[in-house]
Enzyme design. Sequence first.
Site, short mmCIF file in Angstrom:
data_model
loop_
_atom_site.label_atom_id
_atom_site.label_comp_id
_atom_site.label_asym_id
_atom_site.label_seq_id
_atom_site.Cartn_x
_atom_site.Cartn_y
_atom_site.Cartn_z
N ASP A 26 -4.49 -2.49 0.30
CA ASP A 26 -3.49 -3.31 -0.41
C ASP A 26 -3.11 -4.63 0.28
O ASP A 26 -2.91 -4.65 1.50
CB ASP A 26 -2.16 -2.56 -0.54
CG ASP A 26 -2.31 -1.13 -0.96
OD1 ASP A 26 -3.40 -0.70 -1.31
OD2 ASP A 26 -1.28 -0.43 -0.94
N GLU A 208 2.41 3.63 -7.45
CA GLU A 208 2.41 2.97 -6.14
C GLU A 208 2.67 1.47 -6.32
O GLU A 208 2.49 0.92 -7.40
CB GLU A 208 1.07 3.17 -5.43
CG GLU A 208 0.72 4.64 -5.19
CD GLU A 208 -0.55 4.85 -4.37
OE1 GLU A 208 -0.52 5.65 -3.44
OE2 GLU A 208 -1.58 4.22 -4.67
C1 FRU Z 1 -1.90 2.11 -2.39
C2 FRU Z 1 -1.42 2.90 -1.18
C3 FRU Z 1 0.06 2.70 -0.97
C4 FRU Z 1 0.23 2.97 0.48
C5 FRU Z 1 -1.04 2.42 1.06
C6 FRU Z 1 -1.58 3.17 2.22
O1 FRU Z 1 -3.25 1.80 -2.38
O2 FRU Z 1 -1.74 4.27 -1.35
O3 FRU Z 1 0.88 3.51 -1.79
O4 FRU Z 1 1.36 2.34 1.02
O5 FRU Z 1 -2.01 2.45 0.02
O6 FRU Z 1 -2.69 2.54 2.77
#
Ligand code: FRU
Length: 500
Positions: A26, A208
């Site tokens: 992300d 998310e």
């Molecule tokens: C989304 C996610 C988020 C988390 C991060 C962990 O892709 O699962 O929810 O903070 O990636 O790498």
Amino acid sequence: MTAATTTAETFRPALHFATRNTWLNDPNGLIYHGGVYHLYYQNNPFGSVHGNLSWGHATSTDLLNWTDHPVAIACDENEDIFSGSIVFDRHNTSGFGSGSTAPLVAIYTSAYKPDSAHPGIQAQSLAYSMDGGYTWTKHTGNPVLSRNSREFRDPKVIRYDGAAGSYWVMVAVEAKDFQVVLYKSEDLKSWELLSTFGPANATGGIWECPDLFPLPVDGDPENVKWVLTVNLNPGGPNKGSAGQYFVGDFDGTTFTSASTVTEGLQDPDRLGEYQWLDWGRDYYAGVSFSDAPDDRRLMIAWMNNWQYVNDIPTSPWRSPMSLAREISLQTNEGKLCLVQQPAGDWTALADAEPFCLSETTIHEGVQVLAGAAGTVQRIDVTLRPGSAAEFGLILRGDGVTGTRVGIRPGEAKLFVDRRESGQTDFHESFPSLDTAPLQATAGTYRLTIFVDRCSVEVFAQGGLVTMTELIFPAETSTELSVFAVGGTATVNNLQVTQFA
Ligand code: FRU
């Protein structure tokens, strides 16, 4: 250099950010500050798969060329540093500033490790930077907000200035409850629950990386609506990871949206009714920049899908970011819709006279466009349907393989078919034929397509519908063709700009 590394380098994008030799997911902490765009990102500094989550850091002045910097916020024996955001605390509400220097404050999720004081808990923490975002200090009072939850993450903090007052607002998720939780703070350290939103619309996977921002409707500053975006995984319109959005109102406490459906949520047949940031398979965890110049709303997402993340054939680096997109809100057939345009100054990068074509019939079959081949290009095309059941372009082709981007006018659909796009067998869910609803405008279909070595981003009808997909073609598959099935169609206009 090993054979695998060589192949990975042929996929390295020219116009998109990718790390040199590590894992990325992300985008985090997007902020324009000190005259540069800062892109932090979920990073494994020690490997090419998801793990050791820390915040990597890159900067750009034009959103196209990125410079990578040392890891900004590192994991340690207690916590992984999951996703979050950054604000410029210009009035030093947090007290982290000193003298006349106001801090940047990062609000991130501490994903606590089994041997830490909070095993398995996800809670929100702070770090601050006094040098414009290059070095960071973790707050000693972390975490600042815990619900004793294992699924509470991805805080996006914004400054709310409205009828209800002026304060910080955090949107985060309770991922498995399909809920966005909203909190308020005066100082970024102590937080009070405002409200919750959801479950609503698509709930086929955990929620998310939410975002909340105001936008003028059709450019009218007197008519402002709020947009809540939330990513979900899986459960996207073409399977796997995707981002949905809601348009509505935020009164400083509660977000409400007229397009919210709360009955029959899981019904896959309803997915087409919901509003999606992107209909492709590889546009996830998109969030917008804080403090972008001229009130522009700019978003970057991660170009990958949790279905096959660790397997894409680009190791040692894994996953590019999307292009930055400028987002606006427009009325379309009585509905408020996000419209997305590639941001950045393209003209400076184009290195040749564009290839142009106009008023050309596409006959049944495939016609290679001599002189239009390339691996990094922008294609602007307007197509008119004829008797063909489907028609469009074949990108990165070689007569045998290629990625089809086309229209099925009878079904009012745009599609990206990457089943024969090159390397597809690294994961069973990768070869796919993906679709999005698309109506003709005044009898034509207008597509802007960015091809960048391992990716295709389609902006259809001025950005009303977008589709983003990874592809892994052979280096020698460079042809651009037009095709029609079951009849003819017409190219009104086609322009191909080469970038590398
Ligand atoms: C989304 C996610 C988020 C988390 C991060 C962990 O892709 O699962 O929810 O903070 O990636 O790498």
